[in-house]
Write a protein that holds these residues in place. Structure first.
Motif, PDB file in Angstrom:
ATOM      1  N   ASN A 124      43.337  43.052  41.639  1.00 60.04           N
ATOM      2  CA  ASN A 124      44.702  43.252  42.141  1.00 60.04           C
ATOM      3  C   ASN A 124      44.899  44.676  42.636  1.00 60.04           C
ATOM      4  O   ASN A 124      45.554  44.902  43.650  1.00 60.04           O
ATOM      5  CB  ASN A 124      45.723  42.921  41.040  1.00 60.04           C
ATOM      6  N   LEU A 125      44.315  45.643  41.927  1.00 61.20           N
ATOM      7  CA  LEU A 125      44.421  47.036  42.364  1.00 61.20           C
ATOM      8  C   LEU A 125      43.689  47.235  43.681  1.00 61.20           C
ATOM      9  O   LEU A 125      44.158  47.966  44.563  1.00 61.20           O
ATOM     10  CB  LEU A 125      43.857  47.957  41.286  1.00 61.20           C
ATOM     11  N   LEU A 126      42.552  46.584  43.836  1.00 63.21           N
ATOM     12  CA  LEU A 126      41.812  46.677  45.089  1.00 63.21           C
ATOM     13  C   LEU A 126      42.659  46.166  46.252  1.00 63.21           C
ATOM     14  O   LEU A 126      42.701  46.788  47.325  1.00 63.21           O
ATOM     15  CB  LEU A 126      40.516  45.876  44.983  1.00 63.21           C
ATOM     16  N   ASP A 127      43.340  45.043  46.052  1.00 63.70           N
ATOM     17  CA  ASP A 127      44.232  44.514  47.093  1.00 63.70           C
ATOM     18  C   ASP A 127      45.278  45.550  47.485  1.00 63.70           C
ATOM     19  O   ASP A 127      45.509  45.819  48.666  1.00 63.70           O
ATOM     20  CB  ASP A 127      44.942  43.249  46.591  1.00 63.70           C
ATOM     21  N   ALA A 183      49.213  42.742  49.794  1.00 62.17           N
ATOM     22  CA  ALA A 183      49.904  42.284  48.589  1.00 62.17           C
ATOM     23  C   ALA A 183      48.861  41.931  47.544  1.00 62.17           C
ATOM     24  O   ALA A 183      47.799  41.392  47.853  1.00 62.17           O
ATOM     25  CB  ALA A 183      50.767  41.067  48.904  1.00 62.17           C
ATOM     26  N   ALA A 184      49.142  42.235  46.293  1.00 61.73           N
ATOM     27  CA  ALA A 184      48.227  41.886  45.216  1.00 61.73           C
ATOM     28  C   ALA A 184      48.081  40.373  45.134  1.00 61.73           C
ATOM     29  O   ALA A 184      49.030  39.633  45.376  1.00 61.73           O
ATOM     30  CB  ALA A 184      48.742  42.443  43.893  1.00 61.73           C
ATOM     31  N   ARG A 185      46.892  39.918  44.774  1.00 64.12           N
ATOM     32  CA  ARG A 185      46.622  38.472  44.757  1.00 64.12           C
ATOM     33  C   ARG A 185      47.466  37.725  43.740  1.00 64.12           C
ATOM     34  O   ARG A 185      47.639  36.516  43.848  1.00 64.12           O
ATOM     35  CB  ARG A 185      45.144  38.203  44.517  1.00 64.12           C
ATOM     36  N   PHE A 186      47.982  38.417  42.726  1.00 58.23           N
ATOM     37  CA  PHE A 186      48.854  37.768  41.744  1.00 58.23           C
ATOM     38  C   PHE A 186      50.329  37.944  42.073  1.00 58.23           C
ATOM     39  O   PHE A 186      51.182  37.534  41.299  1.00 58.23           O
ATOM     40  CB  PHE A 186      48.620  38.346  40.339  1.00 58.23           C
ATOM     41  N   ALA A 214      49.216  46.174  35.002  1.00 58.69           N
ATOM     42  CA  ALA A 214      48.572  47.495  34.927  1.00 58.69           C
ATOM     43  C   ALA A 214      48.124  47.947  36.311  1.00 58.69           C
ATOM     44  O   ALA A 214      48.258  49.128  36.664  1.00 58.69           O
ATOM     45  CB  ALA A 214      47.382  47.442  33.975  1.00 58.69           C
ATOM     46  N   ALA A 215      47.618  47.027  37.119  1.00 59.27           N
ATOM     47  CA  ALA A 215      47.199  47.370  38.485  1.00 59.27           C
ATOM     48  C   ALA A 215      48.383  47.879  39.306  1.00 59.27           C
ATOM     49  O   ALA A 215      48.266  48.866  40.037  1.00 59.27           O
ATOM     50  CB  ALA A 215      46.575  46.149  39.154  1.00 59.27           C
ATOM     51  N   VAL A 216      49.511  47.211  39.187  1.00 54.17           N
ATOM     52  CA  VAL A 216      50.710  47.638  39.919  1.00 54.17           C
ATOM     53  C   VAL A 216      51.128  49.037  39.499  1.00 54.17           C
ATOM     54  O   VAL A 216      51.432  49.901  40.339  1.00 54.17           O
ATOM     55  CB  VAL A 216      51.872  46.644  39.691  1.00 54.17           C
ATOM     56  N   ASN A 217      51.127  49.303  38.195  1.00 54.53           N
ATOM     57  CA  ASN A 217      51.579  50.605  37.707  1.00 54.53           C
ATOM     58  C   ASN A 217      50.587  51.724  38.034  1.00 54.53           C
ATOM     59  O   ASN A 217      50.989  52.859  38.312  1.00 54.53           O
ATOM     60  CB  ASN A 217      51.843  50.537  36.207  1.00 54.53           C
ATOM     61  N   ILE A 218      49.292  51.419  37.994  1.00 57.56           N
ATOM     62  CA  ILE A 218      48.307  52.416  38.421  1.00 57.56           C
ATOM     63  C   ILE A 218      48.518  52.743  39.891  1.00 57.56           C
ATOM     64  O   ILE A 218      48.486  53.919  40.308  1.00 57.56           O
ATOM     65  CB  ILE A 218      46.874  51.901  38.190  1.00 57.56           C
ATOM     66  N   HIS A 219      48.733  51.722  40.702  1.00 54.47           N
ATOM     67  CA  HIS A 219      48.949  51.935  42.133  1.00 54.47           C
ATOM     68  C   HIS A 219      50.196  52.763  42.392  1.00 54.47           C
ATOM     69  O   HIS A 219      50.215  53.616  43.292  1.00 54.47           O
ATOM     70  CB  HIS A 219      49.048  50.580  42.841  1.00 54.47           C
ATOM     71  N   GLN A 220      51.238  52.537  41.603  1.00 54.82           N
ATOM     72  CA  GLN A 220      52.460  53.323  41.755  1.00 54.82           C
ATOM     73  C   GLN A 220      52.195  54.800  41.466  1.00 54.82           C
ATOM     74  O   GLN A 220      52.704  55.676  42.166  1.00 54.82           O
ATOM     75  CB  GLN A 220      53.543  52.783  40.817  1.00 54.82           C
ATOM     76  N   LEU A 222      41.969  34.022  40.140  1.00 53.30           N
ATOM     77  CA  LEU A 222      41.416  35.370  40.330  1.00 53.30           C
ATOM     78  C   LEU A 222      40.835  35.561  41.733  1.00 53.30           C
ATOM     79  O   LEU A 222      40.537  36.683  42.137  1.00 53.30           O
ATOM     80  CB  LEU A 222      40.308  35.630  39.304  1.00 53.30           C
ATOM     81  N   GLN A 223      40.668  34.444  42.455  1.00 51.64           N
ATOM     82  CA  GLN A 223      40.082  34.453  43.803  1.00 51.64           C
ATOM     83  C   GLN A 223      38.671  35.056  43.780  1.00 51.64           C
ATOM     84  O   GLN A 223      38.283  35.823  44.659  1.00 51.64           O
ATOM     85  CB  GLN A 223      40.983  35.190  44.793  1.00 51.64           C
TER      86      GLN A 223
END
Length: 500
Positions: A76-79, A85-88, A393-399, A463-464
């Motif tokens: 998700n972070l990679l996206d 947009a994150a895959r989730f 966690a991916a969203v918050n790291i990206h932020q 998870l794609q």
């Protein structure tokens, strides 16, 4: 903070158990950071981050654990770092809402490194089936180098273990299994997703797919081939699913479950109605159940001309014979030995806040995240909850990355408190409990929550993992253009009339 409802992941309710790094002591080889240095010490896969046109050094993300939570966070972070947009993400996130401003057109250089003691992704939910059926067990383990989603240059993996971390310097000591060497690596953000460790046969102990196939294959031969029946000791979720799956895939085999309490899943905060329904469905599937009895002694018996068997003496004096015995009563152990002791609770789980950051006041606290089974949080340990936490966690790291990169005020998301909920696979049926759904059971529940492979395809597709994003897919405009050219070609050949 924005709260993303857990109901987005309510279709993934099975219990999960994510083994993490085995801690060993090896000599430390120290390396210093330089912008050109590879983040990966994997001998067969050097790491080259993708170029986004930024003059900043790539942000280094170290994910400890490559199962549900770890892969969910990394992918998700990679996206997000690729400006997508994150895959989730909720389906409308690509069209409107806060996430749109944070994602589209904003790309970030990132190095995501996943460290796991295994050489691949193992579908832990599928263990009862993987240890019962030779037509399935090969499917449950996919080596990381065979997973299309991990072919991105911005994400790498290492088979190994994290021995320790230093939050002050943001460095981790990593043992590479293949080289046998330890190396100290720097990171900008660390995600602890190494989960819990369970004993055999609750979870295979192999660290490579090759050895796993031998381990699981040998076990299947034993439990299927014995003429004295199989006894499963322990009526928790694992014991119930293992007994039910063994009976369902091998209907001619005698399977008996022994549990020391009067109710199944006695340690879980679930209503009696659910526990009673689980026992009812288990018996309907042909499993014999002995409740309220402890196994006081297990004695091997070897008779001339026959295979070794066992005699189990119960607390009421009864003796039960079995050709194979499966112990499903081991306590799961957090794999948190590489983390500072002050960050853990009395059970060894990492203490986190609703933002997924470590809640203990350590240096660089906001650069450290805990997700999945290793995290001290409410709710039953499940793969759906683990993946959801990884996504948040991916969203918050990206932020935080956007804050550093663009000076933007971060918009964090929160992990909500999780009420008890579960879906239990019992042969060709499933028993479900949720605070809104109540207790439900049936074949349709099984099909919806687990499919025909104990959720492998559901998790793989969610998870794609089968999607290779290094292969560019045609845009809508390109597809329209291609169809228009095909139509023109047909028209020019005289096979269709040109409409004006």
């Amino acid at each position: 903070m924005q709260k993303i409802p857990l109901r987005l992941f309510s279709h993934l309710l099975s219990p999960s158990s994510v083994p993490g790094p085995q801690l060993s002591r090896f000599s430390i080889h120290r390396t210093r950071y330089s912008p050109s240095r590879s983040f990966s010490s994997h001998p067969s896969r050097g790491f080259n981050f993708f170029k986004m046109g930024s003059i900043q050094n790539p942000t280094k993300i170290l994910v400890v654990g490559g199962a549900y939570a770890g892969l969910a966070c990394g992918l998700n972070l990679l996206d997000l770092c690729q400006g997508k947009a994150a895959r989730f993400s909720p389906r409308d996130a690509a069209k409107e809402g806060d996430e749109k401003d944070d994602v589209f057109g904003v790309k970030s250089e990132v190095e995501i490194r996943v460290v796991d003691e295994r050489d691949g992704y193992y579908h832990l939910i599928g263990t009862p089936l993987a240890l019962s059926s030779k037509s399935y067990y090969e499917k449950a383990w996919r080596t990381y180098d065979s997973i299309p989603a991990l072919r991105e240059k911005a994400i790498s993996w290492t088979q190994g273990s994290v021995q320790s971390i230093n939050p002050s310097t943001k460095t981790a000591t990593i043992l590479d299994t293949k080289t046998g060497k330890s190396v100290e690596e720097e990171y900008d953000y660390l995600v602890a997703a190494s989960g819990l460790r369970r004993a055999w046969p609750t979870v295979p102990q192999s660290l490579t797919r090759e050895s796993y196939l031998k381990e699981a294959g040998t076990h299947i031969d034993k439990v299927v081939g014995t003429k004295e029946g199989v006894v499963v000791i322990g009526g928790g979720a694992v014991g119930v699913e293992m007994a039910a799956e063994l009976k369902y895939t091998n209907p001619a085999q005698t399977v008996t479950l022994i549990h020391s309490h009067s109710h199944l899943l006695s340690a879980e905060p679930l209503p009696d109605e659910f526990k009673e329904k689980s026992l009812e469905v288990l018996k309907e599937g042909g499993v014999e159940a002995i409740m309220g009895q402890r196994v006081m002694e297990t004695r091997p018996v070897k008779e001339v001309g026959s295979a070794e068997s066992y005699e189990l003496t119960l607390s009421d004096g009864r003796v039960v014979k079995a050709g194979e015995v499966i112990w499903a009563v081991s306590k799961s152990i957090p794999t948190s030995g590489y983390l500072p002791k002050e960050t853990l609770n009395e059970e060894g789980l990492v203490k986190i806040g609703s933002d997924l950051n470590f809640s203990t006041d350590i240096p660089n606290r906001t650069s450290h995240f805990g997700v999945g089974d290793i995290a001290a949080w409410s709710g039953i340990k499940r793969c759906g909850a683990a993946m959801h936490a990884g996504y948040l966690a991916a969203v918050n790291i990206h932020q935080r990355m956007l804050e550093s990169q663009l000076g933007r005020t971060p918009k964090f998301v929160e992990l909500p408190e999780v009420p008890p909920m579960i879906a239990l696979a019992v042969g060709n049926n499933a028993v479900l409990y949720g605070p809104d759904e109540g207790v439900q059971s049936g074949e349709e529940i099984m099909k919806g929550f687990f499919g025909n492979d104990l959720g492998f395809d559901i998790c793989w597709n969610y998870l794609q993992l089968g999607k290779d994003t290094t292969i560019e897919e045609p845009t809508v405009q390109e597809e329209v253009l291609e169809k228009s050219l095909e139509k023109l070609e047909l028209e020019s050949s005289g096979r269709v009339e040109i409409e004006v």
